[in-house]
Design an enzyme around this catalytic site. Structure first.
Site, short mmCIF file in Angstrom:
data_model
loop_
_atom_site.label_atom_id
_atom_site.label_comp_id
_atom_site.label_asym_id
_atom_site.label_seq_id
_atom_site.Cartn_x
_atom_site.Cartn_y
_atom_site.Cartn_z
N GLY A 121 0.82 -1.20 0.00
CA GLY A 121 0.00 0.00 0.00
C GLY A 121 0.86 1.25 0.00
CD GLU A 239 14.48 -3.68 -8.64
OE1 GLU A 239 13.81 -4.02 -9.59
OE2 GLU A 239 14.64 -2.50 -8.28
C1 LIG Z 1 -0.29 -3.10 -12.91
C2 LIG Z 1 0.07 -2.16 -11.81
C3 LIG Z 1 0.28 -2.64 -10.54
C4 LIG Z 1 0.60 -1.77 -9.50
N1 LIG Z 1 0.75 -2.28 -8.23
C5 LIG Z 1 0.97 -1.44 -7.20
C6 LIG Z 1 1.02 -1.92 -5.86
O1 LIG Z 1 0.89 -3.12 -5.63
N2 LIG Z 1 1.20 -1.06 -4.87
C7 LIG Z 1 1.37 0.29 -5.09
O2 LIG Z 1 1.57 1.02 -4.15
N3 LIG Z 1 1.34 0.80 -6.36
C8 LIG Z 1 1.11 -0.03 -7.40
N4 LIG Z 1 1.04 0.46 -8.69
C9 LIG Z 1 1.12 1.91 -8.87
C10 LIG Z 1 2.36 2.40 -9.60
O3 LIG Z 1 3.46 2.37 -8.76
C11 LIG Z 1 2.04 3.80 -10.14
O4 LIG Z 1 1.03 3.65 -11.11
C12 LIG Z 1 3.23 4.49 -10.73
O5 LIG Z 1 4.15 4.81 -9.75
C13 LIG Z 1 2.80 5.74 -11.49
O6 LIG Z 1 1.99 6.57 -10.73
P1 LIG Z 1 0.60 7.12 -11.31
O7 LIG Z 1 -0.15 6.00 -11.85
O8 LIG Z 1 -0.01 7.95 -10.27
O9 LIG Z 1 1.02 8.02 -12.52
P2 LIG Z 1 1.57 9.50 -12.44
O10 LIG Z 1 2.68 9.59 -11.47
O11 LIG Z 1 0.45 10.46 -12.31
O12 LIG Z 1 2.16 9.64 -13.91
C14 LIG Z 1 1.37 9.95 -15.05
C15 LIG Z 1 2.31 10.25 -16.20
O13 LIG Z 1 3.12 11.38 -15.88
C16 LIG Z 1 4.50 11.07 -15.99
N5 LIG Z 1 5.25 11.78 -14.96
C17 LIG Z 1 5.01 11.88 -13.63
N6 LIG Z 1 5.95 12.56 -13.01
C18 LIG Z 1 6.84 12.93 -13.97
C19 LIG Z 1 8.06 13.67 -13.97
N7 LIG Z 1 8.60 14.16 -12.84
N8 LIG Z 1 8.70 13.84 -15.14
C20 LIG Z 1 8.18 13.33 -16.30
N9 LIG Z 1 7.06 12.64 -16.35
C21 LIG Z 1 6.39 12.43 -15.21
C22 LIG Z 1 4.58 9.57 -15.79
O14 LIG Z 1 5.74 9.06 -16.43
C23 LIG Z 1 3.31 9.09 -16.42
O15 LIG Z 1 3.49 8.91 -17.80
C24 LIG Z 1 0.73 -0.39 -9.75
C25 LIG Z 1 0.52 0.09 -11.04
C26 LIG Z 1 0.20 -0.77 -12.07
C27 LIG Z 1 -0.01 -0.21 -13.44
#
Ligand SMILES: Cc1cc2nc3c(=O)[nH]c(=O)nc-3n(C[C@H](O)[C@H](O)[C@H](O)COP(=O)(O)OP(=O)(O)OC[C@H]3O[C@@H](n4cnc5c(N)ncnc54)[C@H](O)[C@@H]3O)c2cc1C
Lengths: 385, 377
Positions: A121, A239
């Site tokens: 989480g 990792e």
């Molecule tokens: C299949 C799947 C499983 C997951 N499982 C987990 C889980 O078990 N636990 C958990 O905690 N999370 C989980 N996640 C969440 C995942 O870690 C996040 O989706 C990821 O970190 C991206 O965050 P966001 O979706 O809020 O996108 P955002 O951060 O909002 O990003 C949206 C877009 O903006 C871009 N962006 C954002 N910041 C910048 C920057 N500084 N410079 C340039 N571009 C930027 C990103 O590259 C992306 O293209 C999972 C996600 C997926 C898809």
């Protein structure tokens, strides 16, 4: 340069190989009975948690042995070493490094035995890439923490007994990385609600998790209050350069080649199409670059040098390949690539489904843009944005 | 397992870099290649490098070389690549390697010592008008005449053609496609003449060797007459690997130059390196350079070991590099803005090097097709 294994390493490789000869049947033989025996056998070998210290029940294995073990396993398509995926990947390492004696005794054996699942989480609706901005509220009341807020994208939350949870215990902080605390939470605690989210390929693997006055005993805190960022980041950073994941990609490319050989369009096999040939060769070359990059990182680790941000290189390659191979397969298939199931679909729409699964790798583990920021800022020394 | 260099090799790297930084910084390189009488080399520097053992590094000890492996030579080439050092090193190594690997003991004793001590420049000539790397492209004829061969034809895009004292030439001995021979042609041979072309990359000299009834003794044939195609293929592979090894150093330097520029140039009150439109392409270039670095390190190791996958490894490295290096150099110029277009700024020198590297010993199409073939497609 020297790609030979030392005598001890070669002996270990042979030990792994003969174990697999004895315990691992081909595809057909992998029945539920086999799975039970397999689980017992790898536990006995201490190959689950292979790199963890022996006193917590791990194998105490070195970096090189770990690579050999994973490599041999991947070559033979062996089932995973252990079934508690997130527990083995980062929850366990965090507990080993920051946990109390009681926490280690309570959780580590169950993670090794795969008794139940852990989920993670971390992400919130407003905190994804910028994870440290997380807001999930947490206040201390006596011997308990009270949690209110929401997590999202929590993989397998609906099938997990435990969650490693990041919350904010302090809001007036100099840096957003301070004031975050890590809790180990039982998923059946009153006030937790899990709502599965359906993804674009139709499955529901992840969920939203809501916290409404959820009470967590203070003894379930991992590390100190306010130390949550370090607790979780150090485990993610531990990792290892994962050369083994290359085998999965190599297998995928072999499948794409077969598909190209067997797909006849306009009277000729798609494997004779120069554009398709070049793209397959390019994908194969990229995977080989990943394998060799991994070996160079591994060499650094073996020399005791810290593995900086180099793994971001292979994450970017992998993202490219996960998306690219799916698209390549669909282009080879032509019109039938539009089908997700039924008789007309190649292998029941397996390629169509595969082509929708890349976000698990490409978004789930830090997006490509974030990897580029890491390389630009930490390796090339460019200013932060 | 060690996919890295030994301490001795790292020391050698530091030594070569220091030598080149002191004696051949880019200002000096420009002087050498922008000379009035046409682009040249620096004979004095070349002689000192030979003295230090870097020219004969990979040549056999019995004939005046140092007897080290290609892997050690790779370290030197990365550094000459970084510096864009204009020298016939790769050409000379290819000629020596051909003589060492396919020539007799006598032939080795006759030619290698001069190559190893830097007094003679060697090169390898394969390409002709057909511009293909297949055996059918070789039309230069070797007509037997007693214990001599009469050579006639034109070899094109020969590296260091005019500077070479001896050229290992691929010639045709029979009508079936692979019926080729390797012949050493010395500079003063009657009927043989060489001239340089006007190259885009002034730090690399490209020219032609014209053979008009040039007579050479059969003792100049390396290996068996008419059966040299496998040897030639091996030399082409080695050439591709050495060119790529040098490209790693050059591409890395181009990335460093552009990165430094991005840290120093201010627009909109910010270092431009802060903008993702600038920093992300640089990160992508880093990924590419590190990747073809890994690929060519392995390829060189595989050549040293005569490993079964050496050819595949070379093709992967050269294919990746032939795409990525030119793209990254174009991006390097673009990220410099207007000054990137000037003769004065150094980034253009690397763009020209990249454009030289691309077709040398096979472009990306050629090598990816080989990867496909070797991968049973
Ligand atoms: C299949 C799947 C499983 C997951 N499982 C987990 C889980 O078990 N636990 C958990 O905690 N999370 C989980 N996640 C969440 C995942 O870690 C996040 O989706 C990821 O970190 C991206 O965050 P966001 O979706 O809020 O996108 P955002 O951060 O909002 O990003 C949206 C877009 O903006 C871009 N962006 C954002 N910041 C910048 C920057 N500084 N410079 C340039 N571009 C930027 C990103 O590259 C992306 O293209 C999972 C996600 C997926 C898809």
């Amino acid at each position: 340069m020297d790609f030979q294994l030392s005598e001890e390493e070669e002996a270990f490789r042979q030990e792994v190989a003969s174990f697999l000869d004895e315990h691992l049947p081909e595809g057909q033989g992998r029945t539920p009975e086999f799975q039970a025996k397999w689980t017992e056998a790898i536990r006995e070998k201490r190959w689950v948690g292979f790199s963890w210290p022996e006193d917590v029940g791990g194998g105490g294995g070195g970096i090189m042995e770990q690579v050999i073990l994973k490599d041999e396993m991947a070559k033979r398509k062996a089932p995973a070493l252990g079934s508690c995926f997130m527990g083995l990947a980062w929850v366990g390492p965090s507990i080993i490094q920051y946990g109390t004696e009681e926490q280690k005794q309570k959780y580590i054996p169950d993670i090794l035995d795969g008794k139940y699942q852990w989920c993670t989480g971390y992400s919130e609706p407003d905190s994804g890439s910028d994870l440290a901005s997380l807001k999930c509220k947490c206040e201390r009341e006596g011997d308990e923490y009270v949690v209110n807020g929401q997590k999202i994208w929590t993989s397998i939350a609906m099938w997990s007994k435990m969650m490693i949870l990041l919350v904010r215990t302090e809001t007036e902080v100099k840096s957003k990385h301070d004031g975050i605390t890590c809790l180990l939470v039982e998923m059946d605690t009153p006030g937790i609600e899990v709502r599965p989210i359906k993804n674009m390929s139709g499955g529901a693997m992840f969920a939203e998790v809501f916290f409404d006055d959820v009470r967590v005993p203070v003894e379930n805190r991992l590390g100190d209050e306010g130390q949550g960022w370090q607790v979780t980041i150090s485990a993610l950073a531990s990792e290892r350069s994962s050369i083994a994941e290359v085998h999965g990609l190599i297998r995928k490319i072999e499948e794409v080649k077969d598909l190209a050989r067997n797909t006849i369009r306009g009277g000729r096999a798609m494997s004779d199409d120069p554009g398709i040939r070049r793209r397959i060769a390019q994908a194969e070359t990229k995977v080989e670059a990943m394998r060799l990059n991994g070996m160079r990182f591994l060499t650094k680790q073996l020399k005791g040098e810290p593995l900086g941000s180099e793994t971001s290189i292979n994450k970017l390659h992998r993202a490219d390949l996960e998306i690219g191979l799916g698209e390549l397969a669909l282009e080879i298939l032509g019109s039938s690539s539009t089908l997700m199931g039924g008789e007309e679909a190649e292998k029941g729409g397996a390629w169509a489904k595969f082509s929708l699964n890349w976000p698990e790798v490409v978004i789930g583990g830090g997006t490509p843009n974030i990897q580029r920021n890491i390389i630009a800022e930490r390796i090339l020394g460019l200013p932060k944005d | 397992m060690n996919f890295g260099f030994t301490e001795e090799q790292e020391l050698l790297r530091a030594e070569v870099r220091k030598f080149l930084d002191q004696n051949a910084p880019l200002e000096r390189v420009r002087e050498i290649v922008e000379a009035e009488d046409g682009p040249g080399n620096d004979p004095a520097l070349w002689a000192r490098m030979a003295e230090l053992g870097w020219v004969g590094l990979n040549m056999p000890e019995a004939h005046g070389g140092v007897g080290l492996d290609l892997e050690t030579l790779l370290v030197v080439l990365e550094e000459t690549g970084r510096s864009l050092f204009p020298s016939p090193l790769i050409s000379t190594v290819l000629a020596a390697k051909a003589i060492e690997r396919f020539g007799s003991e006598e032939q080795q004793a006759r030619w290698i010592p001069g190559l190893a001590d830097g007094s003679k420049v060697g090169t390898f000539a394969f390409m002709e008008r057909s511009d293909t790397l297949g055996p059918e492209g070789v039309e230069t004829l070797a007509k037997p005449d007693g214990d001599e061969l009469i050579l006639s034809g034109e070899k094109l895009f020969v590296s260091d053609a005019a500077a070479a004292d001896l050229t290992v030439v691929a010639v045709r001995s029979g009508s079936d496609a692979p019926s080729l021979s390797l012949v050493v042609v010395e500079k003063d041979t009657a009927g043989a003449s060489a001239a340089d072309f006007e190259a885009m990359d002034l730090t690399k000299r490209i020219g032609k060797l014209t053979l008009e009834d040039a007579r050479v003794g059969t003792d100049c044939v390396l290996g068996e007459q008419g059966a040299a195609w496998p040897s030639i293929q091996w030399l082409l592979d080695l050439g591709a690997a050495l060119v790529t090894a040098e490209a790693v150093g050059a591409a890395e330097a181009a990335l460093e130059i552009t990165t430094e520029f991005a840290k120093g140039r201010i627009q909109f009150d910010e270092q431009i390196g802060k903008f993702q439109g600038v920093k992300h392409p640089l990160a992508d270039i880093y990924v590419d350079v590190e990747s073809f670095r890994s690929l060519v390190y392995y390829a060189i190791w595989a050549l040293d070991q005569d490993a079964d996958d050496a050819r595949l490894a070379v093709s992967r490295a050269k294919a990746y590099c032939a795409d990525a290096f030119p793209q990254s150099a174009i991006m390097g110029v673009q990220l410099h803005g207007g000054v990137g277009y000037t003769w004065e700024y150094d980034i253009q020198l690397y763009l020209k090097r990249a454009k030289w590297v691309r077709p040398m010993f096979g472009d990306a199409d050629h090598h990816y097709e080989r990867v496909a073939l070797l991968g049973d497609l």
